[in-house]
Design an enzyme around this catalytic site. Structure first.
Site, PDB file in Angstrom:
ATOM      1  N   CYS A 147       0.823  -1.211   0.000  1.00  0.00           N
ATOM      2  CA  CYS A 147       0.000   0.000   0.000  1.00  0.00           C
ATOM      3  C   CYS A 147       0.860   1.264   0.000  1.00  0.00           C
ATOM      4  CB  CYS A 147      -0.925  -0.032   1.217  1.00  0.00           C
ATOM      5  SG  CYS A 147      -1.919   1.432   1.375  1.00  0.00           S
ATOM      6  N   CYS A 153      -1.748   1.799  -2.885  1.00  0.00           N
ATOM      7  CA  CYS A 153      -2.701   2.892  -2.628  1.00  0.00           C
ATOM      8  C   CYS A 153      -2.070   4.293  -2.666  1.00  0.00           C
ATOM      9  CB  CYS A 153      -3.327   2.743  -1.245  1.00  0.00           C
ATOM     10  SG  CYS A 153      -3.428   1.054  -0.623  1.00  0.00           S
ATOM     11  N   LYS A 195      -0.335   5.425  -6.018  1.00  0.00           N
ATOM     12  CA  LYS A 195      -1.429   5.394  -7.007  1.00  0.00           C
ATOM     13  C   LYS A 195      -2.361   6.591  -6.821  1.00  0.00           C
ATOM     14  CE  LYS A 195      -5.151   4.082  -5.985  1.00  0.00           C
ATOM     15  NZ  LYS A 195      -5.560   2.716  -5.807  1.00  0.00           N
ATOM     16  N   LYS A 196      -2.775   6.828  -5.564  1.00  0.00           N
ATOM     17  CA  LYS A 196      -3.736   7.920  -5.338  1.00  0.00           C
ATOM     18  C   LYS A 196      -3.082   9.273  -5.641  1.00  0.00           C
ATOM     19  CE  LYS A 196      -7.733   9.629  -3.673  1.00  0.00           C
ATOM     20  NZ  LYS A 196      -8.101   9.940  -2.310  1.00  0.00           N
ATOM     21  N   GLY A 229      -4.604  -6.268 -18.925  1.00  0.00           N
ATOM     22  CA  GLY A 229      -5.454  -6.565 -17.770  1.00  0.00           C
ATOM     23  C   GLY A 229      -6.553  -5.523 -17.702  1.00  0.00           C
ATOM     24  N   SER A 250      -8.562  -4.929 -14.546  1.00  0.00           N
ATOM     25  CA  SER A 250      -9.153  -4.800 -13.217  1.00  0.00           C
ATOM     26  C   SER A 250      -8.651  -3.525 -12.547  1.00  0.00           C
ATOM     27  CB  SER A 250      -8.863  -6.053 -12.410  1.00  0.00           C
ATOM     28  OG  SER A 250      -9.841  -6.183 -11.408  1.00  0.00           O
ATOM     29  N   TYR A 251      -8.782  -3.486 -11.197  1.00  0.00           N
ATOM     30  CA  TYR A 251      -8.408  -2.287 -10.438  1.00  0.00           C
ATOM     31  C   TYR A 251      -7.080  -1.674 -10.936  1.00  0.00           C
ATOM     32  CZ  TYR A 251     -10.942  -2.961  -5.799  1.00  0.00           C
ATOM     33  OH  TYR A 251     -11.798  -3.081  -4.754  1.00  0.00           O
ATOM     34  N   VAL A 252      -5.999  -2.481 -10.859  1.00  0.00           N
ATOM     35  CA  VAL A 252      -4.666  -1.919 -11.104  1.00  0.00           C
ATOM     36  C   VAL A 252      -4.569  -1.378 -12.524  1.00  0.00           C
ATOM     37  CG1 VAL A 252      -2.207  -2.479 -11.281  1.00  0.00           C
ATOM     38  CG2 VAL A 252      -3.544  -3.389  -9.387  1.00  0.00           C
ATOM     39  N   LEU A 262      -6.974  -0.439 -14.745  1.00  0.00           N
ATOM     40  CA  LEU A 262      -7.789   0.730 -15.084  1.00  0.00           C
ATOM     41  C   LEU A 262      -7.311   1.976 -14.349  1.00  0.00           C
ATOM     42  CD1 LEU A 262     -11.390  -0.776 -15.363  1.00  0.00           C
ATOM     43  CD2 LEU A 262      -9.645  -0.535 -17.115  1.00  0.00           C
ATOM     44  N   GLU A 263      -6.914   1.798 -13.092  1.00  0.00           N
ATOM     45  CA  GLU A 263      -6.435   2.970 -12.348  1.00  0.00           C
ATOM     46  C   GLU A 263      -5.155   3.532 -12.985  1.00  0.00           C
ATOM     47  OE1 GLU A 263      -8.157   2.127  -7.861  1.00  0.00           O
ATOM     48  OE2 GLU A 263      -6.045   1.753  -8.239  1.00  0.00           O
ATOM     49  N   GLY A 315      -2.907  -9.384 -12.351  1.00  0.00           N
ATOM     50  CA  GLY A 315      -3.151  -9.982 -11.044  1.00  0.00           C
ATOM     51  C   GLY A 315      -1.879 -10.105 -10.233  1.00  0.00           C
ATOM     52  N   ASP A 323      -3.576  -9.897   2.270  1.00  0.00           N
ATOM     53  CA  ASP A 323      -3.601 -10.397   0.889  1.00  0.00           C
ATOM     54  C   ASP A 323      -3.200 -11.861   0.747  1.00  0.00           C
ATOM     55  OD1 ASP A 323      -4.253  -7.834   0.242  1.00  0.00           O
ATOM     56  OD2 ASP A 323      -2.593  -7.500  -1.157  1.00  0.00           O
ATOM     57  N   HIS A 380     -26.659  20.221   0.403  1.00  0.00           N
ATOM     58  CA  HIS A 380     -26.787  20.840  -0.907  1.00  0.00           C
ATOM     59  C   HIS A 380     -25.743  21.910  -1.102  1.00  0.00           C
ATOM     60  CE1 HIS A 380     -28.996  21.665  -4.534  1.00  0.00           C
ATOM     61  NE2 HIS A 380     -29.002  22.950  -4.263  1.00  0.00           N
ATOM     62  N   GLU A 433     -25.672  14.050  -2.098  1.00  0.00           N
ATOM     63  CA  GLU A 433     -27.096  14.230  -1.771  1.00  0.00           C
ATOM     64  C   GLU A 433     -27.988  13.490  -2.761  1.00  0.00           C
ATOM     65  OE1 GLU A 433     -29.055  18.076  -2.313  1.00  0.00           O
ATOM     66  OE2 GLU A 433     -27.462  18.669  -3.704  1.00  0.00           O
TER      67      GLU A 433
END
Ligand code: FAD
Ligand code: NDP
Length: 531
Positions: A92, A97, A100-101, A234, A236-238, A240-241, A326, A368, A506, A511
C-alpha cells in the site's frame, strides 16, 4: 535442509545442526539461536513474530505491543524483476494505494486546469506535465512514510528486522538478510502471524518477451522517466487505475482486455467506468490477448496480440508494456510445509478460518496472503488489529468482512459497498429486489461544460417491507469520500425509507443518493433534472 552460505566474519555453519544443538542444550518450551550470540538468553524469543511489515502485519504488531507483549516484525522486499525496491510499509505504502492515489490526483489536477479556464482563470500559456517532478515528489513522500513506520515501531518497542522470514519449524522463523548476510532464528511459542505480501505477476512465461521487456505497477510508480506510450494488459483495479492516470497525465495509454472489466464488480457500473475512460482518451483493445513482445531496433516494444473471436493478429509499438494481470502470493519461500500450514493448491494462498487461524493453531495469517479475503489495506489493518486484541486482550471480536466498501480510483471514480445488482439478483431473485437509480450531473461539471453521461448512482434494495439496502454504487467525483459515510449506514442495516428520510447536503453529489426515487423496474428515465 539447505546449508546457508558463509556469513561475513563468522564461522560457516549448518542451520539445522545449529538448531538441533540449541534444542539439545536448552530443552524446554523455547530457545533462541542467533548467529554469533549466546544461546538461551531469550533475546530472540517473542510473544508474537509477524512475518511481513505491510498494512496487516504492522497493524497487528503495533496493537499487540499495546498489551505489553514482546513483538518482532520481519519485513523484506525482494526487488521486482526490473530491480525496483522499496522500504518498510508493504504494498500500500510503496507500490499501491499511496503512490497510485497521488498520481491519480496529479491526473485530476490536469482536468481541473482545463476546467479552470471556464471558471475565469487565465491558463493560456501551454500547460505541460513533467513526470520526473511528480515521480520524485511521490517517491519522497513514500520514503517519509517508510521512515514514519520505523519510528512508530521503535516508539512501540516492536523489534524490526529487515530480514526475510521462513519457517524452520512451527515455532521458529529463520530470518535471512540481503545476500544471506544475517541469519537469525526468531522463536515464538505463542503466536506467529503471516502477513507477507503477494507480488505482481510479471506477464506470462508463455508470452515471448513478456518478462524481459514488461514492467508491473511495482515498477511504474518508481520510474524516473515518463513511461511514454504505454500498453496496460489486464482490466481490473490496477490496470484501469494506472491507465486512467497515465491518460490524465497526457500520455497515450491503451488497455488490453481479454474479457470483462472489473470482474466481480457490478457490470453496469464497470461498463460506465470504461465508457468514461474511452471517451476521455484511453484506448481499449477488447477481447484480445497479447502473444509476443519484441524490442525494435530503435528501442521501442512491438506488441502482437490476437483477437479471441476472429483469431486475427495485430501489432503496434509502445514505449512501455505494463502487466496488470493480477498478483500472486509468494508462499513457496515461506517453507510453510515444515510448519504444517496449508494453502490452496490452486491459488497458493493460506487457508484460514474466521479467527484467521491457519491449519496450525498458533499460526495466523491476515491480509492479501489469505484465501478468500478482499485484497484491501483497510481489511488487512482491521483484521490485524482484531487478531491482536483477541490474542492478547480480552476481545472475542472477529473481523467482519461483510459490506466492505471500496473505490476504484479511475478518472471518474467508482465507489461501492455491498452487493452488485447481479449478486443480489442471484441471491434473492429479481422479483425480490428493487433497484433505484439516477444519472446526475455534478454541479461543478456545468460551468466547466464537462460531459456527465457516466455519472450514475444505483441502490440495490430488498423489495419487501422497509427495503433494506443490499448495495450502493456511485460513479462520480470523490466516490470514495461519498461511499465511506453511507457504508456506516449500510453496515447498520439502513433501509431505503431511512435513506429517503436522510436530509441531503446541498449542493453535493452525495445528496443525490438521498433522493433516488426511480426504480429500474418502472422503466422511467432516471436522469436527474433541476436541483
Ligand atoms: P503487504 O502490504 O503487501 O505487506 C507484506 C509485506 O511482507 C511486504 O512488505 C513484503 O515485502 C513482505 N514480505 C513478503 N514475504 C516476506 C517474508 N518471507 N519475510 C519478510 N517479509 C516478507 N488497497 C486499498 O485498500 N486501496 C487502494 O487504493 C489500493 N490500491 C492499490 C494499488 C495497487 C497498484 C496495488 C498493487 C494494491 C492496491 N491496494 C489497495 C491493495 C493493498 O495495497 C493491499 O491489499 C495491502 O497492502 C495488503 O496488505 P498486507 O499486509 O496483506 O500485505
Ligand atoms: P485482479 O486479479 O483483480 O485482475 C487481474 C486482471 O488481469 C483481470 O482483468 C484479468 O482478466 C486480467 N488477466 C489475468 N490474466 C491475464 C492474461 N493472461 N492475459 C490478459 N489478461 C489477464 O488484479 P489486480 O492486479 O487488478 O488487483 C489485485 C488486487 O489489488 C485487487 O483484487 C484489489 O483488491 C487490490 N487493489 C485495490 C485497489 C483499490 O482499492 N482501489 C486498487 C488496485 C488494486 P479476467 O477478468 O479475464 O480474468
Amino acid at each position: 535442509m539447505r546449508t546457508p552460505p558463509r556469513t561475513k566474519g563468522r564461522l560457516p555453519y549448518n542451520m539445522a545442526a545449529l538448531w538441533r544443538t540449541c534444542r539439545r542444550r536448552f530443552p524446554g518450551p523455547s530457545r533462541l539461536c542467533r548467529t554469533g550470540r549466546a544461546f538461551g538468553s531469550g533475546e530472540n524469543e517473542y510473544d508474537l513474530v509477524v512475518v511481513g511489515g505491510g498494512s496487516g502485519g504492522l497493524a497487528c504488531a503495533k496493537e499487540a505491543s499495546q498489551f505489553g507483549k514482546k513483538v518482532a516484525v520481519l519485513d523484506y522486499v525482494d526487488p521486482s524483476p526490473k530491480g525496483t525496491k522499496w522500504g518498510l510499509g508493504g504494498t500500500c505504502v510503496n507500490v499501491g494505494c499511496i503512490p497510485k492515489k497521488l498520481m491519480h490526483q496529479a491526473a485530476l489536477l490536469g482536468g481541473l486546469l482545463k476546467d479552470a479556464q471556464r471558471y475565469g482563470w487565465n491558463t493560456s500559456h501551454p500547460i505541460s506535465h513533467d513526470w520526473s517532478t511528480l515521480a520524485k515528489a511521490v517517491q519522497n513522500y513514500v520514503k517519509s512514510l517508510n521512515w514514519g513506520h520505523r519510528v512508530q515501531l521503535q516508539d512501540k518497542r516492536v523489534k524490526y528486522f529487515n530480514l526475510k522470514g521462513c519457517f524452520l519449524d512451527a515455532h521458529t522463523i529463520r530470518a535471512v538478510g540481503k545476500g544471506s548476510k544475517e541469519v537469525s532464528c526468531l522463536v515464538s511459542h505463542q503466536v506467529i502471524c503471516l502477513s507477507a505480501s503477494v507480488g505482481s505477476n510479471l506477464g506470462l512465461r508463455i508470452i515471448s518477451g513478456a518478462r524481459e521487456y514488461g514492467i508491473t505497477s511495482d515498477d511504474l510508480f518508481w520510474l524516473k522517466k515518463s513511461p511514454g506510450k504505454t500498453l496496460v494488459v489486464g482490466a481490473s483495479y490496477v490496470s484501469l487505475e494506472c491507465a486512467g492516470f497515465l491518460t490524465g497525465l497526457g500520455l497515450d495509454a491503451t488497455v488490453m482486455m481479454r474479457s470483462i472489466p472489473l470482474r466481480g464488480f457490478d457490470q453496469q457500473m464497470a461498463s460506465l467506468v470504461t465508457d468514461y475512460m474511452e471517451a476521455h482518451g484511453t484506448r481499449f483493445l477488447k477481447k484480445c490477448s497479447p502473444t509476443k513482445v519484441k524490442k525494435t531496433d530503435h528501442g521501442r516494444l512491438r506488441v502482437t496480440w490476437k483477437f479471441a473471436e476472429s483469431g486475427k493478429e495485430k501489432s503496434d509499438e509502445f514505449d512501455t508494456v505494463m502487466w496488470a494481470v493480477g498478483r500472486a502470493p509468494d508462499t513457496k519461500t515461506l517453507n510453510l510445509e515444515v510448519a504444517g500450514v496449508k494453502t490452496n493448491a490452486e491459488t497458493g494462498k493460506i487457508l484460514v478460518d474466521a479467527r484467521e487461524t491457519t491449519s496450525v493453531p498458533h499460526i495466523y495469517a491476515i491480509g492479501d496472503i489469505t484465501e478468500g479475503r478482499p485484497e484491501l489495506t483497510p481489511t488487512a489493518i482491521a483484521a490485524g488489529k482484531c487478531l491482536a486484541r483477541r490474542l492478547f486482550g480480552q476481545s472475542a471480536e472477529l473481523m467482519d468482512y461483510d459490506n466492505v466498501p471500496t473505490t476504484v480510483f479511475t478518472p471518474l471514480e467508482y465507489g461501492c459497498v455491498g452487493l452488485s445488482e447481479e449478486t443480489a439478483t442471484d441471491r434473492f431473485g429479481s422479483e425480490n429486489i428493487e433497484v433505484y437509480h439516477a444519472f446526475y450531473k455534478p454541479l461543478e461539471f456545468t460551468v466547466a461544460e464537462r460531459e456527465a453521461a457516466q455519472c450514475y448512482i444505483k441502490m440495490v434494495c430488498l423489495r419487501q417491507e422497509e427495503q433494506r439496502i443490499l448495495g450502493l454504487h456511485f460513479i462520480g467525483p470523490n466516490a470514495g469520500e461519498v461511499i465511506q459515510g453511507f457504508a456506516l449506514g449500510i453496515k447498520c442495516g439502513a433501509t431505503y425509507s431511512q435513506m429517503m428520510k436522510t436530509v441531503g447536503i446541498h449542493p453535493t453529489c452525495a445528496e443525490e443518493v438521498t433522493k433516488l426515487h426511480i426504480t429500474k423496474r418502472s422503466g422511467a428515465d432516471p436522469t436527474v433534472t433541476g436541483c
